[in-house]
Motif scaffolding. Structure first.
Motif, PDB file in Angstrom:
ATOM      1  N   GLN A   1       0.842  -1.216   0.000  1.00 24.66           N
ATOM      2  CA  GLN A   1       0.000   0.000   0.000  1.00 24.66           C
ATOM      3  C   GLN A   1       0.872   1.259   0.000  1.00 24.66           C
ATOM      4  O   GLN A   1       0.589   2.221  -0.707  1.00 24.66           O
ATOM      5  N   VAL A   2       1.940   1.224   0.806  1.00 29.77           N
ATOM      6  CA  VAL A   2       2.846   2.388   0.862  1.00 29.77           C
ATOM      7  C   VAL A   2       3.484   2.623  -0.517  1.00 29.77           C
ATOM      8  O   VAL A   2       3.549   3.755  -1.010  1.00 29.77           O
ATOM      9  N   ILE A   3       3.927   1.550  -1.142  1.00 33.79           N
ATOM     10  CA  ILE A   3       4.579   1.691  -2.463  1.00 33.79           C
ATOM     11  C   ILE A   3       3.577   2.243  -3.482  1.00 33.79           C
ATOM     12  O   ILE A   3       3.888   3.177  -4.237  1.00 33.79           O
ATOM     13  N   PHE A   4       2.369   1.673  -3.516  1.00 33.28           N
ATOM     14  CA  PHE A   4       1.359   2.148  -4.467  1.00 33.28           C
ATOM     15  C   PHE A   4       1.048   3.632  -4.233  1.00 33.28           C
ATOM     16  O   PHE A   4       0.855   4.394  -5.164  1.00 33.28           O
ATOM     17  N   GLN A   5       1.015   4.022  -2.971  1.00 30.33           N
ATOM     18  CA  GLN A   5       0.603   5.394  -2.644  1.00 30.33           C
ATOM     19  C   GLN A   5       1.748   6.411  -2.743  1.00 30.33           C
ATOM     20  O   GLN A   5       1.524   7.563  -3.093  1.00 30.33           O
ATOM     21  N   HIS A   6       2.962   5.988  -2.395  1.00 25.47           N
ATOM     22  CA  HIS A   6       4.020   6.998  -2.205  1.00 25.47           C
ATOM     23  C   HIS A   6       5.230   6.890  -3.125  1.00 25.47           C
ATOM     24  O   HIS A   6       6.012   7.835  -3.199  1.00 25.47           O
ATOM     25  N   LEU A   7       5.434   5.746  -3.793  1.00 27.18           N
ATOM     26  CA  LEU A   7       6.683   5.623  -4.567  1.00 27.18           C
ATOM     27  C   LEU A   7       6.745   6.632  -5.723  1.00 27.18           C
ATOM     28  O   LEU A   7       7.756   7.315  -5.911  1.00 27.18           O
ATOM     29  N   THR A   8       5.654   6.742  -6.481  1.00 30.26           N
ATOM     30  CA  THR A   8       5.671   7.651  -7.628  1.00 30.26           C
ATOM     31  C   THR A   8       5.912   9.087  -7.168  1.00 30.26           C
ATOM     32  O   THR A   8       6.724   9.809  -7.756  1.00 30.26           O
ATOM     33  N   LYS A   9       5.233   9.467  -6.070  1.00 32.95           N
ATOM     34  CA  LYS A   9       5.416  10.841  -5.566  1.00 32.95           C
ATOM     35  C   LYS A   9       6.839  11.059  -5.068  1.00 32.95           C
ATOM     36  O   LYS A   9       7.433  12.112  -5.284  1.00 32.95           O
ATOM     37  N   SER A  10       7.389  10.052  -4.408  1.00 30.03           N
ATOM     38  CA  SER A  10       8.752  10.218  -3.893  1.00 30.03           C
ATOM     39  C   SER A  10       9.734  10.374  -5.049  1.00 30.03           C
ATOM     40  O   SER A  10      10.745  11.065  -4.919  1.00 30.03           O
ATOM     41  N   CYS A  11       9.426   9.763  -6.188  1.00 37.50           N
ATOM     42  CA  CYS A  11      10.311   9.874  -7.356  1.00 37.50           C
ATOM     43  C   CYS A  11      10.077  11.179  -8.112  1.00 37.50           C
ATOM     44  O   CYS A  11      11.009  11.921  -8.397  1.00 37.50           O
ATOM     45  N   LYS A  12       8.815  11.432  -8.434  1.00 35.24           N
ATOM     46  CA  LYS A  12       8.530  12.559  -9.331  1.00 35.24           C
ATOM     47  C   LYS A  12       8.522  13.912  -8.633  1.00 35.24           C
ATOM     48  O   LYS A  12       8.812  14.934  -9.244  1.00 35.24           O
ATOM     49  N   GLU A  13       8.145  13.913  -7.349  1.00 31.48           N
ATOM     50  CA  GLU A  13       8.060  15.202  -6.647  1.00 31.48           C
ATOM     51  C   GLU A  13       9.201  15.387  -5.658  1.00 31.48           C
ATOM     52  O   GLU A  13       9.291  16.408  -4.990  1.00 31.48           O
TER      53      GLU A  13
ATOM     54  N   SER B   1       9.583  14.265  -2.822  1.00 27.58           N
ATOM     55  CA  SER B   1       9.028  14.669  -1.535  1.00 27.58           C
ATOM     56  C   SER B   1       9.649  13.860  -0.391  1.00 27.58           C
ATOM     57  O   SER B   1       9.670  12.630  -0.423  1.00 27.58           O
ATOM     58  N   ILE B   2      10.154  14.562   0.605  1.00 23.37           N
ATOM     59  CA  ILE B   2      10.804  13.915   1.753  1.00 23.37           C
ATOM     60  C   ILE B   2       9.803  13.057   2.531  1.00 23.37           C
ATOM     61  O   ILE B   2      10.118  11.942   2.948  1.00 23.37           O
ATOM     62  N   GLU B   3       8.575  13.579   2.700  1.00 27.38           N
ATOM     63  CA  GLU B   3       7.566  12.837   3.468  1.00 27.38           C
ATOM     64  C   GLU B   3       7.272  11.491   2.799  1.00 27.38           C
ATOM     65  O   GLU B   3       7.209  10.454   3.458  1.00 27.38           O
ATOM     66  N   ASP B   4       7.073  11.515   1.483  1.00 27.00           N
ATOM     67  CA  ASP B   4       6.785  10.272   0.768  1.00 27.00           C
ATOM     68  C   ASP B   4       8.009   9.352   0.805  1.00 27.00           C
ATOM     69  O   ASP B   4       7.890   8.142   0.976  1.00 27.00           O
ATOM     70  N   MET B   5       9.183   9.961   0.636  1.00 23.14           N
ATOM     71  CA  MET B   5      10.427   9.177   0.620  1.00 23.14           C
ATOM     72  C   MET B   5      10.629   8.448   1.941  1.00 23.14           C
ATOM     73  O   MET B   5      11.010   7.280   1.970  1.00 23.14           O
ATOM     74  N   GLU B   6      10.348   9.153   3.039  1.00 22.43           N
ATOM     75  CA  GLU B   6      10.549   8.528   4.352  1.00 22.43           C
ATOM     76  C   GLU B   6       9.622   7.322   4.534  1.00 22.43           C
ATOM     77  O   GLU B   6      10.031   6.288   5.056  1.00 22.43           O
ATOM     78  N   LYS B   7       8.389   7.467   4.066  1.00 23.58           N
ATOM     79  CA  LYS B   7       7.439   6.337   4.179  1.00 23.58           C
ATOM     80  C   LYS B   7       7.951   5.122   3.388  1.00 23.58           C
ATOM     81  O   LYS B   7       7.900   3.984   3.852  1.00 23.58           O
ATOM     82  N   VAL B   8       8.434   5.392   2.166  1.00 17.14           N
ATOM     83  CA  VAL B   8       8.960   4.301   1.332  1.00 17.14           C
ATOM     84  C   VAL B   8      10.200   3.685   1.999  1.00 17.14           C
ATOM     85  O   VAL B   8      10.357   2.455   2.044  1.00 17.14           O
ATOM     86  N   ALA B   9      11.063   4.544   2.551  1.00  4.77           N
ATOM     87  CA  ALA B   9      12.304   4.050   3.170  1.00  4.77           C
ATOM     88  C   ALA B   9      12.016   3.161   4.376  1.00  4.77           C
ATOM     89  O   ALA B   9      12.646   2.123   4.562  1.00  4.77           O
ATOM     90  N   ILE B  10      11.025   3.560   5.191  1.00 10.04           N
ATOM     91  CA  ILE B  10      10.685   2.744   6.365  1.00 10.04           C
ATOM     92  C   ILE B  10      10.098   1.397   5.906  1.00 10.04           C
ATOM     93  O   ILE B  10      10.488   0.334   6.389  1.00 10.04           O
ATOM     94  N   ALA B  11       9.184   1.465   4.939  1.00  9.77           N
ATOM     95  CA  ALA B  11       8.573   0.223   4.429  1.00  9.77           C
ATOM     96  C   ALA B  11       9.651  -0.691   3.865  1.00  9.77           C
ATOM     97  O   ALA B  11       9.643  -1.908   4.092  1.00  9.77           O
ATOM     98  N   SER B  12      10.584  -0.094   3.156  1.00  8.58           N
ATOM     99  CA  SER B  12      11.648  -0.885   2.536  1.00  8.58           C
ATOM    100  C   SER B  12      12.516  -1.569   3.593  1.00  8.58           C
ATOM    101  O   SER B  12      12.859  -2.746   3.469  1.00  8.58           O
ATOM    102  N   SER B  13      12.869  -0.824   4.647  1.00  9.13           N
ATOM    103  CA  SER B  13      13.686  -1.417   5.709  1.00  9.13           C
ATOM    104  C   SER B  13      12.940  -2.573   6.364  1.00  9.13           C
ATOM    105  O   SER B  13      13.507  -3.635   6.607  1.00  9.13           O
TER     106      SER B  13
END
Ligand SMILES: [Fe+2]
Length: 363
Positions: free
Chosen positions: A213-225, A227-239
């Motif tokens: 769910q995190v990847i579907f919701q935040h990965l594109t935004k973390s890449c295209k925008e 955005s630190i907030e989106d990136m942090e969510k992806v980074a935590i999920a990834s860890s």
């Protein structure tokens, strides 16, 4: 069984981050050239030098080949390292994990080839990932590469897990967009495969669903925008997927990538992206129950889930198959017969034909 450890700090990494625990007199830093020159790290290294002797190596190449590890061991033969700090992507962290058991009496190569058990002690390791996807910072394995024998594989054991992890989304955000997208896809594969694997369990599946769910919701935004907030969510999920890897397993895509990567000189994530084109379709064609269950947990039909993954690939320009990696159709049989490791964990695996079919669907 499932438990989350070690200490994980979220937020900006600075010199204070390293004051939480004794790092000792001799500190080995494994990083990459790009990473070591940016992000204010030189200032942190200067601060560390005030109290410790700091040995920095920034030569680790993708796949963490043996010769890159040997260079560190040869140069520091006479030094008794107290702490290792790994700052970088998956290969950098995996190299540091292998090195953390390699300075003692045991040869890491013997451990790699199963000639000797994984040691019970190691040098404490701080992992600071700069890409969000491999989960190497929390997993129990170090994937390294014996170039001479063409063998990529893992040293596995709980002892290999880093002792401290710092997640700083600013470091992740310095990663080029395309790399961020590719590595983010690796994170998605860990979530999907640890769910689908026969080794999965209810907590693994819960974490996988959350991660997807995190990847579907935040990965594109973390890449295209960016955005630190989106990136942090992806980074935590990834860890956290690193923990899933420890308590479940990956499936055929990871087994196949270990053959394709060294063969084509393409990255781990690129191989997975291409193989997924075939593997997800194969699971669907074979009506694999775990795939339907995963889609249902995500509140989607199986078709909707597959479309969502395909759309994500399109959004991130990751829509390709194995031909783009430089694989020839005539190589498929040979690749399939070279696949090793625990293939049985994949519920779609029957025999080598299963792999051939996946590769044909991945063209
Ligand atoms: Fe992976």
């Amino acid at each position: 069984m499932y438990y989350i450890k070690p200490v994980i700090s979220i937020g900006k990494v600075d010199i204070k981050s390293f004051e939480q625990f004794p790092i000792g007199k001799e500190v080995l830093i494994i990083t990459s050239k790009t990473v070591s020159q940016n992000y204010g790290l030189p200032d942190i290294f200067d601060e560390l030098r005030k109290k410790s002797s700091v040995h920095i190596f920034n030569h680790i190449r993708p796949d963490a080949p043996f010769e890159d590890l040997d260079l560190v061991l040869d140069e520091l033969k006479q030094v008794s390292i107290d702490t290792i700090i790994a700052i970088g992507g998956g290969s950098t962290i995996d190299a540091a994990k292998a090195l953390s058991i390699a300075f003692g009496d045991v040869s890491y190569k013997d451990v790699f080839y199963g000639k000797t058990p994984v040691p019970t002690t190691k040098i404490p390791l701080i992992a600071i990932p700069t890409t969000a996807g491999t989960g190497a910072e929390l997993s129990f394995g170090a994937i390294i590469y014996d170039k001479d024998k063409g063998k990529k594989g893992g040293i596995r054991g709980e002892i290999i897990q880093p002792n401290y992890v710092f997640i700083d989304a600013n470091l992740h955000n310095g990663c080029p967009i395309h790399l961020k997208a590719e590595v983010g896809f690796d994170c998605l594969t860990h979530a999907i495969e640890t769910y689908i694997s026969k080794k999965s369990n209810p907590i693994v599946r819960n974490q996988s669903v959350n991660c997807i769910q995190v990847i579907f919701q935040h990965l594109t935004k973390s890449c295209k925008e960016n955005s630190i907030e989106d990136m942090e969510k992806v980074a935590i999920a990834s860890s956290l997927m690193g923990i899933n890897l420890a308590f479940s397993s990956t499936c055929l895509p990871h087994r196949i990538q270990y053959v394709i990567g060294p063969m084509t000189g393409t990255s781990h994530a690129q191989g997975l992206i291409a193989i997924y084109k075939g593997w997800l379709q194969y699971l669907y064609n074979e009506k694999i129950d775990e795939l339907n269950q995963l889609a249902s947990d995500l509140n989607m039909s199986t078709e909707e889930f597959l479309n969502r993954v395909n759309n994500l690939k399109k959004e991130l320009n990751l829509d390709y198959g194995i031909l783009k990696l430089g694989i020839d159709l005539k190589d498929i049989d040979e690749i399939a017969s070279s696949v090793s490791g625990n293939v049985q964990a994949d519920p779609s695996y029957e025999n080598v034909e299963s792999i051939i079919n996946i590769l044909k669907l991945a063209i």
